[in-house]
Motif scaffolding. Structure first.
Motif, PDB file in Angstrom:
ATOM      1  N   LYS A 171       0.846  -1.210  -0.055  1.00 36.31           N
ATOM      2  CA  LYS A 171      -0.196  -0.116   0.112  1.00 36.31           C
ATOM      3  C   LYS A 171       0.760   0.867  -0.045  1.00 36.31           C
ATOM      4  N   TYR A 172       1.905   1.383   0.840  1.00 38.08           N
ATOM      5  CA  TYR A 172       3.214   2.247   0.752  1.00 38.08           C
ATOM      6  C   TYR A 172       4.213   2.841   0.394  1.00 38.08           C
ATOM      7  N   PHE A 173       4.206   1.700  -0.036  1.00 41.58           N
ATOM      8  CA  PHE A 173       5.716   1.483  -0.803  1.00 41.58           C
ATOM      9  C   PHE A 173       6.521   2.676  -0.830  1.00 41.58           C
ATOM     10  N   GLU A 174       5.367   2.978  -2.885  1.00 42.12           N
ATOM     11  CA  GLU A 174       5.864   3.740  -3.853  1.00 42.12           C
ATOM     12  C   GLU A 174       5.455   4.803  -2.962  1.00 42.12           C
ATOM     13  N   ASP A 175       5.197   5.351  -1.947  1.00 43.09           N
ATOM     14  CA  ASP A 175       5.301   6.546  -1.299  1.00 43.09           C
ATOM     15  C   ASP A 175       5.973   7.286  -0.820  1.00 43.09           C
ATOM     16  N   TYR A 176       6.694   6.310  -0.090  1.00 43.20           N
ATOM     17  CA  TYR A 176       8.021   6.749   0.881  1.00 43.20           C
ATOM     18  C   TYR A 176       8.728   5.991   0.401  1.00 43.20           C
ATOM     19  N   ASN A 177       9.330   5.694  -1.241  1.00 44.12           N
ATOM     20  CA  ASN A 177      10.146   5.258  -1.631  1.00 44.12           C
ATOM     21  C   ASN A 177      10.390   5.974  -2.955  1.00 44.12           C
ATOM     22  N   LYS A 178      10.739   6.940  -2.997  1.00 50.97           N
ATOM     23  CA  LYS A 178      11.418   7.918  -3.968  1.00 50.97           C
ATOM     24  C   LYS A 178      11.598   7.849  -4.747  1.00 50.97           C
ATOM     25  N   VAL A 179      11.662   7.916  -6.466  1.00 46.91           N
ATOM     26  CA  VAL A 179      12.612   7.716  -7.336  1.00 46.91           C
ATOM     27  C   VAL A 179      12.705   9.989  -7.604  1.00 46.91           C
ATOM     28  N   LEU A 180      13.895   9.336  -8.329  1.00 48.49           N
ATOM     29  CA  LEU A 180      14.278  10.714  -9.602  1.00 48.49           C
ATOM     30  C   LEU A 180      15.682  10.351  -9.675  1.00 48.49           C
ATOM     31  N   VAL A 181      15.785  11.188 -11.317  1.00 52.52           N
ATOM     32  CA  VAL A 181      16.777  10.927 -11.713  1.00 52.52           C
ATOM     33  C   VAL A 181      17.340  11.969 -12.126  1.00 52.52           C
ATOM     34  N   VAL A 182      19.027  12.343 -11.892  1.00 51.93           N
ATOM     35  CA  VAL A 182      19.767  13.969 -11.245  1.00 51.93           C
ATOM     36  C   VAL A 182      20.140  13.722 -13.203  1.00 51.93           C
ATOM     37  N   VAL A 183      20.083  14.819 -13.779  1.00 50.43           N
ATOM     38  CA  VAL A 183      20.724  15.103 -14.432  1.00 50.43           C
ATOM     39  C   VAL A 183      22.201  16.145 -14.083  1.00 50.43           C
ATOM     40  N   ALA A 184      23.266  15.107 -14.552  1.00 50.40           N
ATOM     41  CA  ALA A 184      24.696  16.070 -13.872  1.00 50.40           C
ATOM     42  C   ALA A 184      25.473  16.953 -14.148  1.00 50.40           C
ATOM     43  N   ASN A 185      25.431  17.195 -15.973  1.00 44.09           N
ATOM     44  CA  ASN A 185      26.194  17.373 -15.974  1.00 44.09           C
ATOM     45  C   ASN A 185      25.733  19.295 -16.420  1.00 44.09           C
ATOM     46  N   GLN A 186      26.565  20.232 -15.912  1.00 35.69           N
ATOM     47  CA  GLN A 186      25.921  21.439 -15.368  1.00 35.69           C
ATOM     48  C   GLN A 186      25.311  22.757 -16.424  1.00 35.69           C
ATOM     49  N   TYR A 187      25.928  21.590 -17.602  1.00 37.46           N
ATOM     50  CA  TYR A 187      25.883  22.768 -19.186  1.00 37.46           C
ATOM     51  C   TYR A 187      24.130  22.345 -19.897  1.00 37.46           C
ATOM     52  N   THR A 188      24.287  21.248 -19.218  1.00 38.85           N
ATOM     53  CA  THR A 188      22.792  20.258 -20.221  1.00 38.85           C
ATOM     54  C   THR A 188      21.558  21.271 -19.633  1.00 38.85           C
ATOM     55  N   ILE A 189      20.478  21.466 -20.336  1.00 37.95           N
ATOM     56  CA  ILE A 189      19.719  22.421 -20.670  1.00 37.95           C
ATOM     57  C   ILE A 189      18.290  21.439 -20.873  1.00 37.95           C
ATOM     58  N   LEU A 190      17.710  21.485 -19.531  1.00 39.93           N
ATOM     59  CA  LEU A 190      16.331  20.638 -19.439  1.00 39.93           C
ATOM     60  C   LEU A 190      14.643  21.081 -19.758  1.00 39.93           C
ATOM     61  N   ASN A 191      14.236  20.947 -20.043  1.00 38.66           N
ATOM     62  CA  ASN A 191      13.511  20.662 -20.790  1.00 38.66           C
ATOM     63  C   ASN A 191      12.091  20.814 -20.670  1.00 38.66           C
ATOM     64  N   MET A 192      10.883  20.669 -19.505  1.00 36.04           N
ATOM     65  CA  MET A 192      10.458  19.775 -19.131  1.00 36.04           C
ATOM     66  C   MET A 192       9.046  20.407 -18.794  1.00 36.04           C
ATOM     67  N   THR A 193       8.564  21.816 -20.011  1.00 34.28           N
ATOM     68  CA  THR A 193       7.681  22.538 -20.061  1.00 34.28           C
ATOM     69  C   THR A 193       6.221  21.662 -20.986  1.00 34.28           C
ATOM     70  N   LYS A 194       6.813  21.081 -21.503  1.00 32.13           N
ATOM     71  CA  LYS A 194       5.063  20.221 -22.046  1.00 32.13           C
ATOM     72  C   LYS A 194       5.593  18.511 -20.991  1.00 32.13           C
ATOM     73  N   ALA A 195       6.501  18.464 -20.449  1.00 36.99           N
ATOM     74  CA  ALA A 195       6.254  17.538 -19.236  1.00 36.99           C
ATOM     75  C   ALA A 195       5.264  16.532 -18.717  1.00 36.99           C
ATOM     76  N   PRO A 196       5.125  15.399 -18.537  1.00 39.13           N
ATOM     77  CA  PRO A 196       3.370  15.386 -17.349  1.00 39.13           C
ATOM     78  C   PRO A 196       3.671  16.534 -15.970  1.00 39.13           C
TER      79      PRO A 196
END
Length: 337
Positions: A171-196
């Motif tokens: 019931k609760y595993f996903e609520d308390y165990n979150k996932v993250l994708v971390v973009v490490a390159n400082q020069y990368t432009i991350l465009n999420m304006t249309k992302a859900p």
């Protein structure tokens, strides 16, 4: 007053107020060290150089995430490079970060170029190649990747849990165990304006990682219980000592065996020459010779210009520009073998 101060000190000591790296060892670091050791033994080995470049990029990305996490004032345990196994499923997790409320499963991406996430959640990478041409390709979703890694951990917990705990985990595993994708390159432009929106909260640049964690902790339910320092340490210890598998690989020997098989092949020598020649002339490698032409050179191994012309492996312009140098490479190889 002294009693109150002691009580405050006791309460404060029960809770973690700064980040602690509980596991620092990294498989990428072991691979990098092995490759650097082998670099002098396998000089100008294209495959080794490519492997080293890829490993170095990954290592820089991992180091950047650790650097950012250690700059924060968040009480958390940081576990780097965790590998777990459930039956036939293996998950290699770049980071597991344990906070008083949430645990984060982090996938590190250190890519050249920019990343766009479209309205369907597709990840699209864009970059400029060595010929100054714009490249645009879809890439496997790193979000799906880290969610699958988390799911392996969930299966392990379910397998080891009591019947009552299994219901809570489901019931609760996903609520308390979150996932993250971390973009490490400082020069990368991350465009999420249309992302859900469900994806926007799970993808972040490395320099915003601590903000993301702080936001989650601040907006957690008010009545949410916070784990003590000892409880967090217990969870970190269990993952590292009970769940984490260590394959004890000797990457030096593994890589040495792999590169010994390709060390002195004519193909690798001609590929190295092609790369170097293209760089010197400021042209693409195909203008030296294509892969198809390379196969013909390997098949016939011409050792004179006359033979090269007669076999019609290369067009006249390529023979004129690179023919003698190609012949020299073939002669040098045949003399040394």
């Amino acid at each position: 007053m002294e009693f109150i101060n002691k009580l405050i000190d006791k309460i404060v000591s029960n809770y973690l107020t700064e980040p602690i790296v509980y596991k620092h060892e990294s498989e990428l670091q072991l691979k990098y060290d092995a490759l650097m050791k082998l670099k002098d033994e396998f000089k100008e080995n294209k495959e080794l150089e490519q492997e080293l470049l890829m490993v170095k990029k990954g290592l820089i990305g991992e180091n950047e995430i650790e650097y950012q996490l250690m700059k924060s004032d968040i009480g958390m345990y940081i576990l780097r490079d965790i590998k777990v196994k459930y039956k036939d499923l293996t998950a290699q997790i770049d980071y597991i970060v344990i906070t008083p409320i949430y645990t984060y499963f982090i996938e590190c991406k250190n890519l050249m170029g920019n990343i766009t996430i479209d309205s369907k959640g597709n990840f699209i990478r864009e970059w400029i190649n060595s010929n100054k041409q714009k490249q645009r390709i879809g890439m496997p979703s790193p979000l799906n990747q880290v969610e699958n890694q988390r799911n392996v951990m969930k299966k392990i917990k379910l397998e080891q849990a009591s019947s009552l705990d299994k219901l809570m985990i489901q019931k609760y595993f996903e609520d308390y165990n979150k996932v993250l994708v971390v973009v490490a390159n400082q020069y990368t432009i991350l465009n999420m304006t249309k992302a859900p929106k469900s994806i926007q909260s799970k993808v972040v640049r490395a320099d915003r990682l601590n903000e993301r964690i702080k936001y989650d902790l601040k907006n957690a339910p008010k009545d949410e219980n916070k784990d003590s320092k000892s409880k967090m340490e217990e969870r970190a210890k269990r993952i590292v000592e009970k769940l984490c598998i260590n394959e004890n690989k000797d990457y030096y020997l593994e890589y040495k065996e792999r590169f010994t098989q390709t060390k002195n092949t004519l193909k690798s020598e001609l590929e190295r020459f092609r790369e170097q020649r293209a760089k010197e002339k400021g042209i693409t490698t195909n203008y030296v010779f294509t892969d198809a032409e390379l196969e013909e050179l390997l098949k016939y191994k011409p050792t004179t210009i006359e033979t090269l012309i007669k076999l019609k492996i290369l067009p006249q312009i390529k023979i004129k520009c690179h023919g003698q140098e190609i012949i020299n490479e073939i002669i040098k190889y045949t003399k040394n073998t």
